[in-house]
Motif scaffolding. Structure first.
Motif, short mmCIF file in Angstrom:
data_model
loop_
_atom_site.label_atom_id
_atom_site.label_comp_id
_atom_site.label_asym_id
_atom_site.label_seq_id
_atom_site.Cartn_x
_atom_site.Cartn_y
_atom_site.Cartn_z
N ALA A 57 68.43 35.75 34.41
CA ALA A 57 68.44 34.32 34.73
C ALA A 57 67.68 33.53 33.68
O ALA A 57 68.12 32.44 33.26
N LEU A 58 66.54 34.06 33.23
CA LEU A 58 65.76 33.38 32.20
C LEU A 58 66.51 33.34 30.87
O LEU A 58 66.50 32.33 30.15
N GLU A 59 67.17 34.44 30.54
CA GLU A 59 67.87 34.51 29.26
C GLU A 59 69.07 33.56 29.24
O GLU A 59 69.43 33.03 28.18
N ALA A 60 69.69 33.33 30.40
CA ALA A 60 70.80 32.40 30.45
C ALA A 60 70.35 30.99 30.09
O ALA A 60 71.13 30.18 29.58
N ALA A 61 69.07 30.70 30.34
CA ALA A 61 68.55 29.36 30.07
C ALA A 61 67.82 29.28 28.74
O ALA A 61 67.98 28.30 27.99
N PHE A 62 67.02 30.30 28.41
CA PHE A 62 66.14 30.21 27.24
C PHE A 62 66.62 31.03 26.04
O PHE A 62 66.06 30.92 24.96
N GLY A 63 67.64 31.87 26.23
CA GLY A 63 68.10 32.73 25.15
C GLY A 63 67.59 34.15 25.32
O GLY A 63 66.85 34.45 26.27
N PRO A 64 67.95 35.07 24.42
CA PRO A 64 67.55 36.48 24.55
C PRO A 64 66.03 36.64 24.47
O PRO A 64 65.41 36.24 23.50
N LEU A 65 65.46 37.23 25.52
CA LEU A 65 64.01 37.39 25.61
C LEU A 65 63.56 38.84 25.47
O LEU A 65 62.47 39.11 24.97
N VAL A 66 64.39 39.77 25.96
CA VAL A 66 64.02 41.19 25.98
C VAL A 66 65.14 42.00 25.34
O VAL A 66 66.31 41.89 25.71
N GLU A 67 64.78 42.81 24.34
CA GLU A 67 65.72 43.71 23.71
C GLU A 67 65.61 45.07 24.39
O GLU A 67 64.55 45.70 24.39
N ARG A 68 66.71 45.52 25.00
CA ARG A 68 66.72 46.78 25.71
C ARG A 68 67.45 47.84 24.89
O ARG A 68 68.61 47.65 24.50
N ARG A 69 66.78 48.97 24.62
CA ARG A 69 67.33 50.04 23.81
C ARG A 69 67.63 51.25 24.68
O ARG A 69 66.78 51.67 25.48
N ARG A 70 68.81 51.81 24.53
CA ARG A 70 69.18 53.01 25.27
C ARG A 70 68.52 54.22 24.65
O ARG A 70 68.11 54.21 23.49
N GLY A 71 68.41 55.29 25.42
CA GLY A 71 67.78 56.51 24.94
C GLY A 71 68.55 57.13 23.80
O GLY A 71 69.75 56.94 23.63
N GLY A 72 67.88 57.90 23.01
CA GLY A 72 68.48 58.55 21.86
C GLY A 72 67.42 59.36 21.15
O GLY A 72 66.42 59.76 21.76
N SER A 73 67.59 59.58 19.87
CA SER A 73 66.60 60.36 19.13
C SER A 73 65.23 59.69 19.13
O SER A 73 64.20 60.34 19.14
N GLY A 74 65.26 58.35 19.15
CA GLY A 74 63.99 57.63 19.16
C GLY A 74 63.54 57.23 20.54
O GLY A 74 62.49 56.61 20.69
N ARG A 79 61.58 45.74 24.45
CA ARG A 79 60.54 44.98 23.75
C ARG A 79 60.96 43.52 23.72
O ARG A 79 62.15 43.19 23.85
N LEU A 80 59.98 42.65 23.54
CA LEU A 80 60.27 41.23 23.50
C LEU A 80 60.95 40.87 22.19
O LEU A 80 60.59 41.39 21.12
N THR A 81 61.91 39.98 22.27
CA THR A 81 62.53 39.45 21.06
C THR A 81 61.62 38.37 20.47
O THR A 81 60.62 37.97 21.08
N GLY A 82 61.99 37.89 19.31
CA GLY A 82 61.23 36.78 18.73
C GLY A 82 61.26 35.57 19.65
O GLY A 82 60.24 34.87 19.80
N THR A 83 62.40 35.32 20.27
CA THR A 83 62.51 34.21 21.21
C THR A 83 61.58 34.42 22.40
O THR A 83 60.93 33.48 22.87
N GLY A 84 61.51 35.66 22.88
CA GLY A 84 60.63 35.97 24.02
C GLY A 84 59.18 35.75 23.68
O GLY A 84 58.42 35.19 24.48
N ARG A 85 58.77 36.19 22.47
CA ARG A 85 57.37 36.01 22.06
C ARG A 85 57.04 34.53 21.89
O ARG A 85 55.96 34.08 22.27
N ARG A 86 57.98 33.78 21.32
CA ARG A 86 57.74 32.34 21.13
C ARG A 86 57.67 31.61 22.47
O ARG A 86 56.84 30.71 22.64
N LEU A 87 58.51 32.00 23.42
CA LEU A 87 58.47 31.37 24.74
C LEU A 87 57.14 31.66 25.42
O LEU A 87 56.53 30.76 26.03
N LEU A 88 56.68 32.89 25.31
CA LEU A 88 55.40 33.26 25.91
C LEU A 88 54.26 32.49 25.24
O LEU A 88 53.33 32.03 25.92
N ASP A 89 54.32 32.32 23.92
CA ASP A 89 53.30 31.55 23.20
C ASP A 89 53.30 30.09 23.66
O ASP A 89 52.24 29.48 23.85
#
Length: 258
Positions: A57-74, A79-89
């Motif tokens: 719901a937040l991303e629909a209004a403010f843009g991508p906030l959280v980058e979700r990575r699926r499991g794999g070798s790493g 983690r927060l996107t740049g947009t998420g960090r700026r919104l929090l700031d």
């Protein structure tokens, strides 16, 4: 900026019909801390499904906030996107400005976080342990607890309800240091003695060194008269954990009233 029913100002960022508030900021901070939406939801006592729904719901209004990575070798995670960090700031700056201009006096105690239970944190200070809603703190963090004068209830000394009979689990005894009279509301200043042994072991230095710490409480004129509040009388203070906030702090910040 919004205003709560009790008249306390609170920070809110709005985009269309969607508002970003303290609960959302706590969620983003916890995702940043844990690296996982599921872990953040668990730490905050929320369901993963509800946390994901809120992020969407937040991303629909403010843009991508959280980058979700699926499991794999790493491994997977979030983690927060740049947009998420700026919104929090942005929110943190607005929240600081609101706190600085709030008209209701507060008592701010410094201490160390000893327990976390979902969205509640227990902070050990020089005058005791108190619970409040936390904003992404962890056990061992130096932190502050903010107690608004409008959240404090005064009782006659020795007449405090038993803990099981009230939701106001935070409680102290003190002596009235003075009463500032308004037309309909009185501001009562209550001195509570600090620890004489330098405070809790392992805790931060609150700067009290055993000095009295002054709390403030708001009373209507009728309540002040009913309690016969005057300088020198002994009173008890209680306040709800849900009416207080525990926020991250810096070791060495003084205990104070504002």
């Amino acid at each position: 900026m919004d205003e709560s029913p009790a008249g306390r100002a609170k920070a809110t960022l709005a985009e269309g019909d969607v508002e970003f508030d303290t609960r959302d900021a706590v969620l983003l901070r916890m995702i940043h801390r844990t690296g996982s939406v599921a872990a953040a939801a668990t730490e905050l006592g929320r369901s993963r499904a509800r946390a994901l729904s809120r992020i969407e719901a937040l991303e629909a209004a403010f843009g991508p906030l959280v980058e979700r990575r699926r499991g794999g070798s790493g491994g997977g995670g979030s983690r927060l996107t740049g947009t998420g960090r700026r919104l929090l700031d942005r929110y943190d700056r607005l929240s600081a400005a609101v706190s600085a201009t709030a008209t209701v006096p507060e008592t701010v105690l410094s201490g160390v976080v000893r327990e976390i239970d979902g969205e509640m944190a227990t902070l050990e200070t020089d005058v005791g342990r108190f619970r409040g809603l936390h904003e992404g703190v962890a056990v061992g963090d130096d932190a502050h607890i903010r107690i608004g004068a409008d959240a404090v209830t005064l009782h006659e000394s020795g007449a405090v309800p038993e803990p099981d009979a009230t939701s106001a689990r935070n409680r102290l005894e003190g002596v009235v240091a003075g009463v500032d009279s308004g037309e309909t509301v009185f501001t009562v200043r209550i001195d509570v003695p600090g620890e004489r042994d330098g405070g809790s072991d392992g805790g931060s230095d609150s700067g009290s060194d055993g000095d009295d710490i002054t709390f403030r409480a708001l009373l209507t004129k009728d309540s002040a008269r009913r309690l016969d509040v005057e300088s020198g009388c002994e009173v008890a203070l209680t306040w709800k954990a849900t009416a207080t906030r525990v926020i991250q702090g810096v070791s060495g910040n003084p205990t104070r009233s504002e």
